[in-house]
Design a protein around this motif. Structure first.
Motif, mmCIF file in Angstrom:
data_model
loop_
_atom_site.group_PDB
_atom_site.id
_atom_site.type_symbol
_atom_site.label_atom_id
_atom_site.label_comp_id
_atom_site.label_asym_id
_atom_site.label_seq_id
_atom_site.Cartn_x
_atom_site.Cartn_y
_atom_site.Cartn_z
ATOM 1 N N ASP A 235 5.319 4.534 24.120
ATOM 2 C CA ASP A 235 6.715 4.298 24.459
ATOM 3 C C ASP A 235 7.303 3.106 23.708
ATOM 4 O OD1 ASP A 235 6.577 6.416 26.188
ATOM 5 O OD2 ASP A 235 6.337 5.191 27.996
ATOM 6 N N PHE A 236 6.429 2.288 23.112
ATOM 7 C CA PHE A 236 6.899 1.082 22.436
ATOM 8 C C PHE A 236 6.660 1.158 20.927
ATOM 9 C CE2 PHE A 236 5.758 0.157 26.781
ATOM 10 C CZ PHE A 236 6.951 -0.393 27.262
ATOM 11 N N LEU A 237 6.323 2.350 20.444
ATOM 12 C CA LEU A 237 6.111 2.511 19.014
ATOM 13 C C LEU A 237 7.403 2.285 18.236
ATOM 14 C CD1 LEU A 237 4.250 3.217 16.661
ATOM 15 C CD2 LEU A 237 4.760 5.637 17.077
ATOM 16 N N ASP A 238 8.532 2.743 18.778
ATOM 17 C CA ASP A 238 9.812 2.534 18.090
ATOM 18 C C ASP A 238 10.123 1.042 17.950
ATOM 19 O OD1 ASP A 238 10.214 5.206 17.703
ATOM 20 O OD2 ASP A 238 11.586 5.459 19.397
ATOM 21 N N ASP A 239 9.732 0.241 18.938
ATOM 22 C CA ASP A 239 9.950 -1.199 18.848
ATOM 23 C C ASP A 239 9.087 -1.796 17.736
ATOM 24 O OD1 ASP A 239 11.706 -1.748 21.302
ATOM 25 O OD2 ASP A 239 10.022 -0.643 22.176
ATOM 26 N N LEU A 240 7.849 -1.323 17.640
ATOM 27 C CA LEU A 240 6.964 -1.786 16.575
ATOM 28 C C LEU A 240 7.528 -1.424 15.201
ATOM 29 C CD1 LEU A 240 3.084 -1.401 16.534
ATOM 30 C CD2 LEU A 240 4.451 -1.050 14.490
ATOM 31 N N LEU A 241 7.938 -0.172 15.059
ATOM 32 C CA LEU A 241 8.453 0.284 13.765
ATOM 33 C C LEU A 241 9.773 -0.404 13.417
ATOM 34 C CD1 LEU A 241 7.656 4.100 14.010
ATOM 35 C CD2 LEU A 241 6.371 2.331 12.781
ATOM 36 N N GLY A 242 10.579 -0.684 14.427
ATOM 37 C CA GLY A 242 11.821 -1.399 14.173
ATOM 38 C C GLY A 242 11.566 -2.809 13.673
ATOM 39 N N ALA A 243 10.602 -3.489 14.278
ATOM 40 C CA ALA A 243 10.252 -4.837 13.822
ATOM 41 C C ALA A 243 9.638 -4.797 12.435
ATOM 42 C CB ALA A 243 9.290 -5.482 14.816
ATOM 43 N N PHE A 244 8.858 -3.763 12.163
ATOM 44 C CA PHE A 244 8.301 -3.594 10.821
ATOM 45 C C PHE A 244 9.420 -3.450 9.789
ATOM 46 C CE2 PHE A 244 7.378 -0.370 7.555
ATOM 47 C CZ PHE A 244 6.392 -1.021 6.843
ATOM 48 N N ALA A 245 10.372 -2.580 10.071
ATOM 49 C CA ALA A 245 11.476 -2.341 9.131
ATOM 50 C C ALA A 245 12.322 -3.590 8.929
ATOM 51 C CB ALA A 245 12.339 -1.182 9.635
ATOM 52 N N ALA A 246 12.472 -4.387 9.997
ATOM 53 C CA ALA A 246 13.275 -5.601 9.890
ATOM 54 C C ALA A 246 12.546 -6.708 9.139
ATOM 55 C CB ALA A 246 13.649 -6.090 11.289
ATOM 56 N N THR A 247 11.230 -6.610 9.049
ATOM 57 C CA THR A 247 10.423 -7.661 8.421
ATOM 58 C C THR A 247 10.135 -7.379 6.954
ATOM 59 O OG1 THR A 247 9.345 -8.143 10.545
ATOM 60 C CG2 THR A 247 8.248 -8.939 8.557
ATOM 61 N N THR A 248 9.745 -6.139 6.656
ATOM 62 C CA THR A 248 9.371 -5.822 5.279
ATOM 63 C C THR A 248 10.584 -5.912 4.361
ATOM 64 O OG1 THR A 248 8.344 -4.168 3.824
ATOM 65 C CG2 THR A 248 9.708 -3.341 5.614
ATOM 66 N N THR A 249 10.329 -6.377 3.144
ATOM 67 C CA THR A 249 11.404 -6.465 2.148
ATOM 68 C C THR A 249 11.270 -5.400 1.075
ATOM 69 O OG1 THR A 249 10.147 -8.040 0.782
ATOM 70 C CG2 THR A 249 11.571 -8.954 2.500
ATOM 71 N N LEU A 250 10.235 -4.571 1.163
ATOM 72 C CA LEU A 250 10.025 -3.521 0.172
ATOM 73 C C LEU A 250 10.783 -2.260 0.579
ATOM 74 C CD1 LEU A 250 6.198 -3.917 -0.537
ATOM 75 C CD2 LEU A 250 8.120 -4.820 -1.861
ATOM 76 N N PRO A 251 11.175 -1.444 -0.377
ATOM 77 C CA PRO A 251 11.916 -0.219 -0.040
ATOM 78 C C PRO A 251 10.999 0.828 0.578
ATOM 79 C CG PRO A 251 11.468 -0.304 -2.393
ATOM 80 C CD PRO A 251 11.044 -1.628 -1.843
ATOM 81 N N GLY A 252 11.585 1.678 1.398
ATOM 82 C CA GLY A 252 10.839 2.783 1.991
ATOM 83 C C GLY A 252 10.057 2.334 3.205
ATOM 84 N N HIS A 253 10.428 2.843 4.371
ATOM 85 C CA HIS A 253 9.768 2.429 5.607
ATOM 86 C C HIS A 253 8.944 3.551 6.241
ATOM 87 C CE1 HIS A 253 13.315 -0.626 6.003
ATOM 88 N NE2 HIS A 253 12.443 -0.978 5.078
ATOM 89 N N GLY A 254 8.930 4.721 5.626
ATOM 90 C CA GLY A 254 8.246 5.860 6.235
ATOM 91 C C GLY A 254 6.791 5.990 5.846
ATOM 92 N N ILE A 255 6.159 4.888 5.540
ATOM 93 C CA ILE A 255 4.762 4.931 5.101
ATOM 94 C C ILE A 255 3.792 4.638 6.235
ATOM 95 C CG2 ILE A 255 5.446 4.191 2.794
ATOM 96 C CD1 ILE A 255 4.132 1.456 3.487
ATOM 97 N N PRO B 109 0.819 -1.208 0.000
ATOM 98 C CA PRO B 109 0.000 0.000 0.000
ATOM 99 C C PRO B 109 0.855 1.261 0.000
ATOM 100 C CG PRO B 109 0.185 -0.803 2.221
ATOM 101 C CD PRO B 109 0.925 -1.787 1.347
ATOM 102 N N GLU B 110 0.244 2.357 -0.382
ATOM 103 C CA GLU B 110 0.929 3.650 -0.322
ATOM 104 C C GLU B 110 1.043 4.145 1.117
ATOM 105 O OE1 GLU B 110 -0.089 8.148 -1.859
ATOM 106 O OE2 GLU B 110 -0.550 6.472 -3.198
ATOM 107 N N LEU B 111 0.072 3.789 1.947
ATOM 108 C CA LEU B 111 0.021 4.265 3.329
ATOM 109 C C LEU B 111 -0.438 3.131 4.238
ATOM 110 C CD1 LEU B 111 0.038 6.676 5.416
ATOM 111 C CD2 LEU B 111 -2.373 6.982 4.835
#
Length: 392
Positions: free
Chosen positions: A338-358, A323-325
């Protein structure tokens, strides 16, 4: 009847479509001049004038002088905007433990909301009790034109028939639309809670400007919705089911497997684990959060583990759907900043598509349930304003 339908005649259909076009463009880009409305909608000046007059008379639009033209010659032009002071939509969200009801303006401004424990017992009795609370709640706004009652919940929901089957509530084929219509005297629109939350993002959130959306929800249950070009995808099952998405945990699921997403991240599971470890004494997710905020390492570790599992799930879904967003909602996200960074870190480590700021967190915060229930009606209003107001 649980859904609104546009007028059936050709003339009525054209009028309805023109009214919807004017109302929607003012919602998205207003305040606008009549000329700008015509440019945005490709409608003629006489058609725009007729629709603005009609919608103003119905309390949906208002006109006021354009004061931005300082120093201009002659009378200032007039601007058209949504009138937020007349019409309102009421909504009820029934969760496993908590029922929330609220009242929202056409701009998506929550006028008020209340939460009560979800009534136990037969669904017919529970709905009658909820309806009584809603009637009392609405007396606080006697001058508002309430266009109806939106109802949102989990389980299997049939918006066209207004029926709900929800295993965790013990509801099977409950005719929610008809029961609430008789109990409140209001027109009722029934929808699944996650599609309703995604609709709130499409109407009033960041998804207004996104070509495609993945909405991800987590609290006591998990769910997702997908929208393309501003419209929700609704398959034959109503919505996709991600409860049994494998996130690799060792938590046993009632389905017989281990590692299913919902049972891993559900508030009940997290609280039970915290009590088993002696981190908290009462089965209360707020107590676990307070323990983490006070510096409790074990409490923080439990919430961090849940955030990581959520991030993994979002990463997998993002790779499948591209998705775009991505918008995250539900108290598992909004009440654990306080645990959003942990969620986003796991997201970035899992996704294989470019661009993590969506990835964004919903702007509705803890009000998302009330907003979602109301927004189903507002979506109907923007699609068929003349038909909806005619039914009030």
């Amino acid at each position: 009847m649980s859904t609104f339908a546009p007028a059936v005649t050709e003339t009525g259909g054209v009028r309805e479509a023109n009214a919807a076009a004017v109302l929607t463009v003012v919602r998205d880009k207003g305040p606008l001049s009549r000329g700008s409305i015509g440019s945005e909608t490709s409608l003629s000046a006489p058609t725009v004038s007729r629709q603005v007059a009609t919608l103003t008379g119905l309390g949906l639009l208002r006109e006021f002088p354009d004061r931005r033209r300082s120093g201009g010659v002659g009378r200032p032009g007039m601007l058209v905007d949504i009138d937020d002071g007349v019409v309102a939509a009421c909504g009820v969200h029934v969760g496993v433990a908590t029922t929330t009801y609220g009242l929202t303006t056409p701009r998506g401004r929550l006028l008020g909301s209340e939460r009560i424990p979800t009534p136990a017992g037969p669904p017919e009795d529970a709905l009658v009790r909820i309806a009584a609370r809603v009637r009392t709640f609405l007396r606080r706004w006697p001058t508002r034109t309430v266009i109806g009652l939106g109802f949102a919940t989990g389980g299997q929901v049939d918006p066209s028939g207004g029926t709900v089957s929800h295993d965790r509530l013990g509801w099977a084929g409950v005719e929610v639309g008809d029961l609430l219509r008789r109990a409140t005297g209001l027109r009722v629109y029934v929808d699944g809670h996650v599609p309703a939350m995604a609709n709130a993002e499409l109407l009033f959130g960041a998804a207004q400007r996104a070509g495609s959306l993945l909405y991800f929800y987590a609290r006591q249950v998990v769910g997702m919705a997908v929208a393309v070009h501003g419209r929700l995808h609704r398959g034959p099952g109503g919505a996709g089911n991600i409860a049994h998405l494998d996130v690799g945990s060792d938590v046993a699921c009632p389905c017989g497997r281990t590692g299913c997403l919902e049972v891993t991240v559900a508030e009940g599971t997290v609280v039970e684990e915290a009590m088993r470890r002696g981190v908290i004494a009462d089965p209360d997710i707020s107590a676990l959060r307070r323990a983490a905020e006070a510096g409790g390492e074990e409490a923080a570790g439990i919430l961090r583990d849940r955030a990581v599992m959520l991030g993994k799930a979002v990463g997998v879904l993002r790779d499948v759907l591209d998705p775009e967003l991505v918008v995250l909602g539900g108290q598992a996200v909004t009440e654990a900043p306080d645990f959003l960074d942990d969620l986003l870190g796991a997201f970035a480590a899992t996704t294989t598509l470019p661009g993590h700021g969506i990835v964004q967190v919903t702007r509705f915060g803890p009000d998302v349930q009330a907003m979602a229930a109301c927004t189903g009606l507002l979506d109907q209003l923007y699609q068929n304003p003349l038909a909806v107001l005619a039914s009030v």
